[in-house]
Design a protein around this motif. Structure first.
Motif, short mmCIF file in Angstrom:
data_model
loop_
_atom_site.label_atom_id
_atom_site.label_comp_id
_atom_site.label_asym_id
_atom_site.label_seq_id
_atom_site.Cartn_x
_atom_site.Cartn_y
_atom_site.Cartn_z
N PRO A 37 14.91 32.21 4.82
CA PRO A 37 14.39 32.99 3.69
C PRO A 37 12.87 33.08 3.62
CG PRO A 37 15.28 30.87 2.96
CD PRO A 37 15.71 31.05 4.38
N LEU A 38 12.15 32.10 4.17
CA LEU A 38 10.70 32.09 4.01
C LEU A 38 9.95 32.13 5.33
CD1 LEU A 38 10.42 29.35 1.21
CD2 LEU A 38 10.39 31.84 0.93
N ASP A 39 10.57 32.66 6.37
CA ASP A 39 9.90 32.63 7.67
C ASP A 39 8.93 33.79 7.88
OD1 ASP A 39 11.65 34.72 8.09
OD2 ASP A 39 12.61 33.88 9.86
N GLU A 375 13.10 18.77 4.18
CA GLU A 375 13.05 19.92 3.30
C GLU A 375 11.81 19.87 2.40
OE1 GLU A 375 15.54 22.73 2.74
OE2 GLU A 375 15.44 22.07 4.83
N LEU A 376 11.42 21.02 1.86
CA LEU A 376 10.33 21.14 0.89
C LEU A 376 9.02 20.60 1.45
CD1 LEU A 376 12.28 20.10 -2.34
CD2 LEU A 376 11.85 22.40 -1.46
N ALA A 427 4.91 23.39 4.29
CA ALA A 427 5.87 24.35 3.76
C ALA A 427 5.30 25.75 3.94
CB ALA A 427 6.14 24.05 2.28
N PRO A 428 6.17 26.75 4.19
CA PRO A 428 7.62 26.67 4.36
C PRO A 428 8.03 25.78 5.55
CG PRO A 428 6.89 28.96 4.07
CD PRO A 428 5.67 28.13 4.32
N ASP A 429 9.34 25.48 5.59
CA ASP A 429 9.86 24.50 6.56
C ASP A 429 10.14 25.17 7.90
OD1 ASP A 429 9.94 22.18 4.84
OD2 ASP A 429 11.53 23.21 3.75
N ALA A 430 9.12 25.18 8.74
CA ALA A 430 9.22 25.82 10.05
C ALA A 430 9.84 24.88 11.07
CB ALA A 430 7.84 26.25 10.53
N GLU A 451 13.10 29.27 9.71
CA GLU A 451 12.65 28.48 8.56
C GLU A 451 13.83 28.04 7.72
OE1 GLU A 451 11.67 27.48 4.54
OE2 GLU A 451 12.81 29.28 5.13
N GLY A 452 13.79 26.78 7.30
CA GLY A 452 14.76 26.31 6.35
C GLY A 452 15.90 25.49 6.93
N LEU A 453 16.81 25.14 6.05
CA LEU A 453 17.89 24.19 6.33
C LEU A 453 18.73 24.55 7.54
CD1 LEU A 453 19.44 21.71 5.18
CD2 LEU A 453 20.78 23.32 3.82
N GLY A 454 19.03 25.82 7.70
CA GLY A 454 19.91 26.22 8.79
C GLY A 454 19.36 25.95 10.17
N PHE A 455 18.04 25.82 10.30
CA PHE A 455 17.41 25.59 11.61
C PHE A 455 17.09 24.13 11.86
CE2 PHE A 455 16.69 30.03 10.58
CZ PHE A 455 17.02 30.66 11.76
N ASN A 456 17.43 23.26 10.92
CA ASN A 456 17.26 21.82 11.11
C ASN A 456 18.08 21.37 12.31
OD1 ASN A 456 17.52 18.97 10.94
ND2 ASN A 456 17.26 19.02 8.72
N SER A 457 17.44 20.72 13.28
CA SER A 457 18.15 20.31 14.50
C SER A 457 19.34 19.43 14.18
CB SER A 457 17.20 19.54 15.43
OG SER A 457 16.12 20.33 15.81
N ASP A 458 19.18 18.48 13.25
CA ASP A 458 20.26 17.59 12.82
C ASP A 458 21.02 17.00 14.01
OD1 ASP A 458 21.51 16.36 10.58
OD2 ASP A 458 23.28 17.60 10.92
N GLY A 459 20.29 16.57 15.04
CA GLY A 459 20.91 15.97 16.21
C GLY A 459 21.35 16.94 17.27
N GLY A 460 21.13 18.23 17.07
CA GLY A 460 21.57 19.22 18.04
C GLY A 460 20.75 19.20 19.32
N PRO A 461 21.34 19.63 20.43
CA PRO A 461 20.64 19.62 21.72
C PRO A 461 19.88 20.92 21.98
CG PRO A 461 22.91 20.24 22.07
CD PRO A 461 22.76 20.01 20.58
N VAL A 462 18.93 20.83 22.89
CA VAL A 462 18.31 22.01 23.48
C VAL A 462 18.81 22.09 24.92
CG1 VAL A 462 16.15 23.16 24.09
CG2 VAL A 462 16.25 21.71 22.06
N VAL A 463 19.29 23.27 25.33
CA VAL A 463 19.74 23.47 26.71
C VAL A 463 19.09 24.74 27.24
CG1 VAL A 463 21.95 22.31 26.36
CG2 VAL A 463 21.81 24.78 26.06
N LEU A 464 19.02 24.82 28.57
CA LEU A 464 18.45 25.99 29.24
C LEU A 464 19.56 26.77 29.91
CD1 LEU A 464 15.38 24.20 30.84
CD2 LEU A 464 15.54 25.32 28.61
#
Length: 485
Positions: A37-39, A375-376, A427-430, A451-464
């Motif tokens: 929402p705030l990107d 957040e915030l 903030a915003p949460d980039a 930006e925001g909660l949905g893009f929080n890695s939360d333990g997720g991986p990065v792959v190529l």
């Protein structure tokens, strides 16, 4: 361990109903973007285009049981310690896109058609998807058995997958099975399932899977049961370590490596296939710290194989130490080094180590206690460090103050860049994909994922990906960043 279970109170802000329990969809479902929402006012790119500087290795032997390195999965049991032979973006007109998938995507891989395989946790349970790698449309979705607990520290099936050399997929499930799937043009096809209930402990579920070099698939249960499953058919065999397991397992020509709450183990299969202990190296369990960014006590990383005959893990001490152990040799000489990383009272390690050749990178998770921690405008303590393993000990090659709260990074052997996801204190949460020079730690560029909660890695991986894109799992689903030049 990856944080694979969303916090349901916050999940209500983003998540909808999960997909139906089907192996294919009538037509590819176009991707919905993760809300950001705030990107709008955030910079899309900082830094400058990077010049490829390939890494020379040495690299571990290719596992003949697995798909090629970089394609077989994101666990350390799958490939060369998060060192991908595939190139990633260089920062040349880097474009972003995303797919809202209803939950955290914790394991990513590629099938023989170069399509993305994503194992994601939605509130109703784990879902395995086939995604179009360019547009991120869902081609097929298979709902797996639900997790019986709402506890985010609950260890169970549905968070790990492996892609075999023949293109089939192995997934341990909350139903107590090791599921074997074919990946066809239109969806998944069940080839079989090995029931593990007779060898697991009471109430135990399979957690991690690894493909051994010895003709066995290895499974670790959350209560510490280690199981061998013959690939040619036959009954599974088990050994009960009686110490909780909360991390992935690693395989190597020298054996299978398991880290428990209390120790690092090297295991081999006996003549009848039963797992046996070759050695046990005790580890510091550590103490509970509500700010440590940990979801369990004990070591914070899976075992990571390091070229030259070493295996590494980060312990639960304060400050945490990277422990490097020789895979062979006498017990008195097994410890190669113990290197403290980050500050006392301000350091912990939760993301897997990233290994390339004889060096590894470790990230500080201190302060990440769930989604609200970032957040915030808030973020975590941060810090990255690269450790070089030598014949006579270890040294710290570089340190960085960059903040990567919870992502599991990857390094490209093709261009020498380490990719992770950063969250600055502002903030915003980039949330930004970042590319660092593996050799020096210098930040080459960042590209906004969202930006925001949905893009929080939360333990997720990065792959190529085979197409040169970087894919980042997050709380809301998946982001894709690719050069347009």
């Amino acid at each position: 361990m990856r944080r694979h279970l969303p916090v349901l109170l916050l999940a209500g802000l983003l998540l909808g109903a999960g997909p139906a329990a089907v192996s294919a969809v009538a037509a590819p479902q176009p991707a919905l973007k993760i809300p950001g929402p705030l990107d709008g006012p955030l910079p899309l790119f900082t830094g400058a285009a990077a010049t490829p500087q390939p890494l020379k290795g040495p690299w571990r032997p290719v596992n003949p049981a697995l798909a090629a390195d970089g394609r077989s999965g994101t666990g350390l049991a799958a490939g060369n310690g998060a060192a991908s032979p595939l190139p990633g973006p260089l920062g040349i007109g880097t474009k972003r896109s995303s797919a809202f998938l209803g939950g955290s995507c914790t394991s990513l891989a590629f099938d023989k058609r170069d399509r993305l395989l994503a194992l994601c946790s939605v509130p109703t349970g784990p879902v395995l998807r086939i995604l179009d790698p360019a547009g991120l449309a869902t081609i097929a979705a298979l709902t797996l058995p639900a997790r019986p607990s709402a506890d985010r520290a609950d260890q169970g099936g549905g968070t790990h997958l492996l892609v075999r050399a023949d293109g089939t997929v192995l997934v341990p499930t909350n139903g107590g099975d090791l599921l074997h799937l074919a990946v066809d043009a239109g969806g998944f096809r069940k080839l079989g399932a090995v029931g593990l209930g007779t060898v697991l402990g009471r109430g135990e579920r399979p957690f991690a899977v690894g493909a051994g070099y010895d003709g066995y698939d290895w499974v670790a249960g959350a209560q510490g049961t280690v199981i061998t499953v013959p690939r040619g058919g036959g009954a599974p065999r088990a050994l009960r370590l009686r110490e909780p397991v909360a991390e992935d397992i690693a395989t190597d020509p020298t054996g299978t490596y398991v880290v428990t709450r209390d120790a690092l183990y090297r295991l081999l299969a006996a003549a009848d296939g039963t797992p046996r202990i070759v050695w046990r190296h005790p580890l510091v369990t550590g103490v509970s710290d509500p700010q440590a960014g940990r979801v369990h006590t004990g070591p914070g990383t899976p075992p990571a194989m390091v070229a030259g005959g070493f295996v590494a893990v980060a312990d639960g001490a304060q400050p945490p130490h990277v422990i490097v152990v020789r895979t062979g040799g006498r017990e008195s000489r097994r410890l190669a080094c113990s290197v403290p990383v980050f500050g006392a009272g301000a350091g912990s390690v939760e993301a897997p180590l990233v290994v390339a050749g004889r060096s590894l990178v470790v990230a500080n998770a201190y302060g990440y206690n769930g989604l609200a921690s970032t957040e915030l405008g808030r973020t975590t303590t941060g810090g990255l460090a690269r450790i070089v393993v030598g014949k006579h000990g270890c040294r710290t090659a570089w340190r960085s103050a960059l903040i990567s709260p919870s992502a599991a990074g990857v390094v490209s052997r093709a261009n020498g860049l380490l990719y992770t996801v950063l969250k600055p204190r502002s903030a915003p949460d980039a949330w930004n994909l970042a590319a660092l020079d593996w050799r020096t730690g210098a930040l080459r560029f960042t590209a906004l994922a969202g930006e925001g909660l949905g893009f929080n890695s939360d333990g997720g991986p990065v792959v190529l990906g085979p197409d040169g894109a970087a894919y980042a799992g997050s709380f809301g689903g998946l982001s894709r960043l690719k050069d347009s030049g």
